[in-house]
Enzyme design. Structure first.
Site, PDB file in Angstrom:
ATOM      1  N   ASP A 195      44.757  29.978  51.170  1.00  0.00           N
ATOM      2  CA  ASP A 195      43.594  30.184  50.285  1.00  0.00           C
ATOM      3  C   ASP A 195      43.987  30.780  48.926  1.00  0.00           C
ATOM      4  OD1 ASP A 195      41.381  29.280  51.655  1.00  0.00           O
ATOM      5  OD2 ASP A 195      40.893  31.219  52.554  1.00  0.00           O
ATOM      6  N   TYR A 249      47.052  20.218  53.034  1.00  0.00           N
ATOM      7  CA  TYR A 249      45.849  19.449  52.685  1.00  0.00           C
ATOM      8  C   TYR A 249      45.900  19.017  51.218  1.00  0.00           C
ATOM      9  CZ  TYR A 249      41.029  18.518  51.369  1.00  0.00           C
ATOM     10  OH  TYR A 249      39.888  17.957  50.843  1.00  0.00           O
TER      11      TYR A 249
HETATM   12  N1  UDP Z   1      35.527  32.043  54.389  1.00  0.00           N
HETATM   13  C1  UDP Z   1      35.348  33.285  54.994  1.00  0.00           C
HETATM   14  N2  UDP Z   1      34.838  33.304  56.272  1.00  0.00           N
HETATM   15  C2  UDP Z   1      34.526  32.174  56.967  1.00  0.00           C
HETATM   16  C3  UDP Z   1      34.715  30.906  56.338  1.00  0.00           C
HETATM   17  C4  UDP Z   1      35.225  30.893  55.041  1.00  0.00           C
HETATM   18  O1  UDP Z   1      35.621  34.321  54.415  1.00  0.00           O
HETATM   19  O2  UDP Z   1      34.099  32.277  58.126  1.00  0.00           O
HETATM   20  C5  UDP Z   1      36.056  31.994  53.003  1.00  0.00           C
HETATM   21  C6  UDP Z   1      37.346  31.204  52.852  1.00  0.00           C
HETATM   22  O3  UDP Z   1      38.479  32.016  53.089  1.00  0.00           O
HETATM   23  C7  UDP Z   1      37.249  30.736  51.401  1.00  0.00           C
HETATM   24  C8  UDP Z   1      35.742  30.562  51.176  1.00  0.00           C
HETATM   25  O4  UDP Z   1      35.107  31.314  52.221  1.00  0.00           O
HETATM   26  O5  UDP Z   1      37.701  31.748  50.523  1.00  0.00           O
HETATM   27  C9  UDP Z   1      35.290  29.115  51.280  1.00  0.00           C
HETATM   28  O6  UDP Z   1      35.852  28.562  52.467  1.00  0.00           O
HETATM   29  P1  UDP Z   1      35.417  27.173  53.039  1.00  0.00           P
HETATM   30  O7  UDP Z   1      36.153  26.992  54.332  1.00  0.00           O
HETATM   31  O8  UDP Z   1      33.932  27.093  53.070  1.00  0.00           O
HETATM   32  O9  UDP Z   1      35.901  26.115  51.967  1.00  0.00           O
HETATM   33  P2  UDP Z   1      37.363  25.826  51.325  1.00  0.00           P
HETATM   34  O10 UDP Z   1      37.450  26.709  50.106  1.00  0.00           O
HETATM   35  O11 UDP Z   1      38.388  26.111  52.352  1.00  0.00           O
HETATM   36  O12 UDP Z   1      37.296  24.380  50.972  1.00  0.00           O
END
Ligand code: UDP
Length: 320
Positions: A284, A139
């Site tokens: 991540d 991404y």
């Molecule tokens: N996350 C989590 N559980 C979930 C969804 C997201 O622990 O069900 C964590 C994810 O690993 C990241 C943070 O929350 O560290 C934000 O994730 P999100 O998908 O909202 O946004 P991103 O950072 O991927 O754009």
């Protein structure tokens, strides 16, 4: 007239709601993830693909478009790791077609939705735009490729552009008419709120062994209306020729861990969450927090809404 590609999606639809106050707007969206119901009724809407050369030809011939804002993209980090083809096709190849069509029709102003994922693993607490770009997932790489294409198009064809690198977009419009909804939902704040509404039986935290104070990932959450307002500032800068090319971070400059997000949601809703700890999610980084000083200095933009306002607005929308 301004063409908004992806204007039926989460961030695009919030931008459209603000932009129609000052500009004529046309939205192009293929509705794979967006929804017609999110698009403000005052705009012209065209259902179609941004990689469809014939359709773009028609649009640029028919409408006097002075700038394009491009929100249409696949944007899930985890999915990009398992299905990179989709990301390079949707985010790079189709964007190239759009840019080429703009050049052919002499449309010179472009605002691009990029991402903090272009930085990779940061080596500073507050990431500024000078930080190296070493994305760790497809991404981020797909967005960085378009940033490079923009540099080359600017030199070769005189394209003017602003790249906006979003940190974590969240929250809903103050009217509670539009908000964040994906199917399936993968983003943290909507998942937590859906759980608190009884629509999911638990929340899974992806990893609690990160190198952060509570072991969970830290992100910089920014209200979607703040994002929209930054786009309008960037557009005005392009149209008044203050800026020919620029790259800006868009964040609040404050980091919150996954645990802190869940706690804040519990506080605002008064409902206790059921949380389990699972494996890390591929791709991540442990911490992504913005310095947005550059856009404040150059365009006078900064985020107005803090985390509580973000979650309150999202909660109001989820309850509708
Ligand atoms: N996350 C989590 N559980 C979930 C969804 C997201 O622990 O069900 C964590 C994810 O690993 C990241 C943070 O929350 O560290 C934000 O994730 P999100 O998908 O909202 O946004 P991103 O950072 O991927 O754009």
């Amino acid at each position: 007239m301004i063409l908004i590609v992806g204007g039926a999606g989460y961030i695009g639809s919030h931008l459209v709601k603000e932009l129609v106050k000052s500009e004529k707007v046309i939205v192009l969206d293929n509705l794979t993830t967006g929804s017609r119901s999110l698009v403000d009724s005052r705009v012209d809407f065209i259902e179609g693909n941004l990689g469809d050369e014939n359709l773009l030809n028609k649009i640029f011939t028919q409408y006097p478009i002075k700038a394009v804002m491009h929100f249409a993209a696949s944007s899930l980090v985890g999915e990009s790791v398992s299905n990179p083809f989709k990301y390079y096709k949707n985010n790079v190849s189709e964007t190239l077609t759009l840019l080429n069509s703009m050049v052919e029709h002499n449309v010179k102003n472009f605002i691009f939705s990029s991402t903090a994922a272009t930085y990779g693993i940061p080596n500073m607490d507050f990431i500024d735009e000078e930080h190296s770009s070493n994305p760790i997932n497809p991404y981020g790489r797909s967005k960085l490729m378009v940033e490079k294409i923009l540099q080359d198009f600017s030199i070769a064809y005189g394209l003017n552009y602003v790249v906006l690198r979003y940190f974590n977009a969240a929250g809903a419009h103050e009217s509670a008419e539009i908000g964040e909804s994906h199917d399936p939902e993968t983003h943290l704040i909507p998942i937590v709120l859906q759980h608190l509404l009884g629509q999911r039986d638990k929340i899974t935290v992806y990893g609690n062994d990160y190198d952060t104070p509570d072991g969970t990932c830290i992100r910089d959450y920014i209200h979607v209306t703040d994002l929209a307002n930054a786009h309008i500032k960037a557009l005005n800068a392009l149209l008044t020729e203050l800026k020919k090319t620029a790259t800006y971070n868009l964040g609040n400059g404050k980091g919150y861990s996954v645990k802190e997000i869940i706690e804040t949601c519990e506080k605002i809703t008064g409902i206790k969450a059921k949380v389990e700890y699972g494996d890390r999610r591929a791709g991540d980084p442990s911490r992504l927090v913005a310095s947005s000083n550059k856009i404040y200095k150059e365009l006078g933009w900064r985020a107005e809404m803090d985390l509580e306002k973000i979650i309150e607005s999202a909660w109001k929308w989820h309850n509708r």
